[in-house]
Write an enzyme that holds these catalytic residues in place. Sequence first.
Site, PDB file in Angstrom:
ATOM      1  CG  ASP A 134      -2.012   0.982   1.181  1.00  0.00           C
ATOM      2  OD1 ASP A 134      -1.979   1.838   0.279  1.00  0.00           O
ATOM      3  OD2 ASP A 134      -2.907   0.927   2.032  1.00  0.00           O
ATOM      4  CG  HIS A 161      -2.277   9.437  -0.607  1.00  0.00           C
ATOM      5  ND1 HIS A 161      -1.737   8.218  -0.937  1.00  0.00           N
ATOM      6  CD2 HIS A 161      -3.205   9.191   0.349  1.00  0.00           C
ATOM      7  CE1 HIS A 161      -2.317   7.271  -0.224  1.00  0.00           C
ATOM      8  NE2 HIS A 161      -3.217   7.839   0.565  1.00  0.00           N
ATOM      9  CD  GLU A 203      -6.522   6.051   2.237  1.00  0.00           C
ATOM     10  OE1 GLU A 203      -5.928   7.078   2.573  1.00  0.00           O
ATOM     11  OE2 GLU A 203      -5.950   4.971   2.044  1.00  0.00           O
ATOM     12  CD  GLU A 224      -6.279   2.103  -1.062  1.00  0.00           C
ATOM     13  OE1 GLU A 224      -5.713   2.518  -0.034  1.00  0.00           O
ATOM     14  OE2 GLU A 224      -6.448   0.888  -1.288  1.00  0.00           O
TER      15      GLU A 224
END
Length: 309
Positions: free
Chosen positions: A131, A138, A233, A235
């Site tokens: 990740d 961000h 989130e 992603e």
Amino acid sequence: MAPQSIIHIPADSPFSLANIPFGIFSTQSQPHPRPGVAVGEHILDLKVLVLEGIFTDCKVMFPSDVLTHTTLNAFAALGRPTISGVRTYTQSLLSQSSSPIYSNPSLLERCTIKQIEVTMHLPFDIGDFTDFTSSKTHAKNTHSGHGLGGVDADMFHPPRAASGRVSTILPSGTTIVRPVGHLPASASPERSYSGLLEDRALGDLPLDTPIQSRTLARTTGFLLALTNELDFELELAFFISVPTEHFERVPVEKTEEHIFGVVLPNGWMHAYAHEAGAIGTGRIIRFKDFPEALGNRASRTDSAKYRLV
């Protein structure tokens, strides 16, 4: 003009002929997972086409049995030229009047299933995932949002990454259960308590808070309760498919040779645990135990150059 598909594709569908993402699905009548591509509101069953010998006419030579497996791993490991060739051939099967699907209504019926009638599975047997913090934006958004005005300097020098736990990756649509944990007794920034909790602060707790939890809150400043800050989130994930040897470096210019496709995951997070992990090792191990809901269809980077799905 874009080629017409033998399978009807609604004008607003994300699964046009320019996309046809790969995935793994099963049906109630055939519960064994198998590969398919999304076309409009349908799934094209690639296993049926393999068993019918349809891929023998594909311009690229490849072991077509990989399209009968329960994951896309073996197919994806064949590399970009082969995968792109199979994808192009599949598009031609759907759009050219000379294809065997056009001339065989029975085959068309057997190899197409409505998406509402299938169960989608994780497309890959995933060995590991990382990740990444992708940018300064961000870093600012995910950390200053927890009241941490100053973001550590290393947050502004990506790539910064944390190893994830594969066991937390779940198919999209899985119900996420709100977690229980030791949380600050007051979640409001203007009423953040540390150490012993005064009687006035106990008034902030819900009326149905058990006596054991009230005692814990009074003596430690923390409460055992369901989190009230569950979020996720959105992603962008890349499937790395072509194997490398240990210690082998992949130059940036060869990156696309190793990427099968992209998918949109939702990285679920419990905000307090995320905050603790953001400012040090803290509880980041537990934070990384929380689910990562992965999209069930992997779009090839060939199509991503024209649209992001």
